[in-house]
Design a protein around this motif. Structure first.
Motif: not given
Length: 201
Positions: A178-188
């Motif tokens: 439903d909602k995915i957050y493509h952040d720039k981190g590796f462990e969120e």
């Protein structure tokens, strides 16, 4: 074997339902563990749920909530699914169970959308709530690959109907969260969430 509890919720009779994992075959194999304990600390029943897709799978429950009908929704992970191309994928586990320990339904949910080249190799739920509209909202994480995302672990919110059908995030019916957050981190990841009186999360 040994068991580890991750979360619990109070039952209508003053006891608790606790969820976690059970290690019956050594430390390499875990099954989802759901236990009902009365107000005096006595075990009344337990459910041990094995994903059964790999011989050394790690099936674990991380969160549980009591819904408005008096049933319980358990979320976590199951390693492998019978509809995945890769049987070793970790899927989001969502189980609906009544206070007597009867399983109403048991979902192992994965995410793959070939149109957008999205493939969640790992998908799991850390906690679940019931929304104002009666949906079950899972907060968790996925480890993504493909063109849509940067490699790594990312936060996830996804909604399910009372019968365990996941809402489509893009409205097209594709099998994506439903909602995915493509952040720039590796462990969120999201470990928990609430819904406000205005309907926001």
């Amino acid at each position: 074997g040994r068991g580890i509890f991750k979360h619990m919720v109070e039952t209508s009779d003053g006891g608790v339902i606790a969820v976690g994992e059970s290690y019956r075959s050594g430390n390499s194999n875990a099954d989802i563990l759901i236990v009902k304990i009365d107000s005096n600390g006595n075990e009344q029943w337990n459910q041990v749920i094995d994903g059964g897709y790999t011989s050394s799978s790690l099936d674990m429950a991380y969160g549980v909530v009591k819904d408005s009908n008096g049933d319980y929704i358990v979320t976590g992970q199951s390693q492998g699914c019978n509809t995945c191309n890769n049987q070793g994928n970790t899927t989001l586990s969502l189980i609906k169970i009544d206070e007597s320990g009867n399983i109403i339904w048991n979902k192992n949910d994965y995410a793959k959308d070939g149109t957008n080249s999205f493939n969640a190799i790992y998908l799991y739920g850390n906690s679940v709530i019931e929304s104002l509209s009666g949906e079950y909202v899972v907060f968790g994480s996925y480890w993504g690959g493909g063109a849509m995302t940067i490699q790594g672990k990312h936060p996830l919110i996804t909604r399910y109907s009372s019968s365990g059908v996941r809402a489509s995030g893009d409205g097209t019916g594709e099998n994506i969260p439903d909602k995915i957050y493509h952040d720039k981190g590796f462990e969120e990841e999201f470990s928990a969430g609430i819904q406000t009186s205005g309907g926001s999360y």
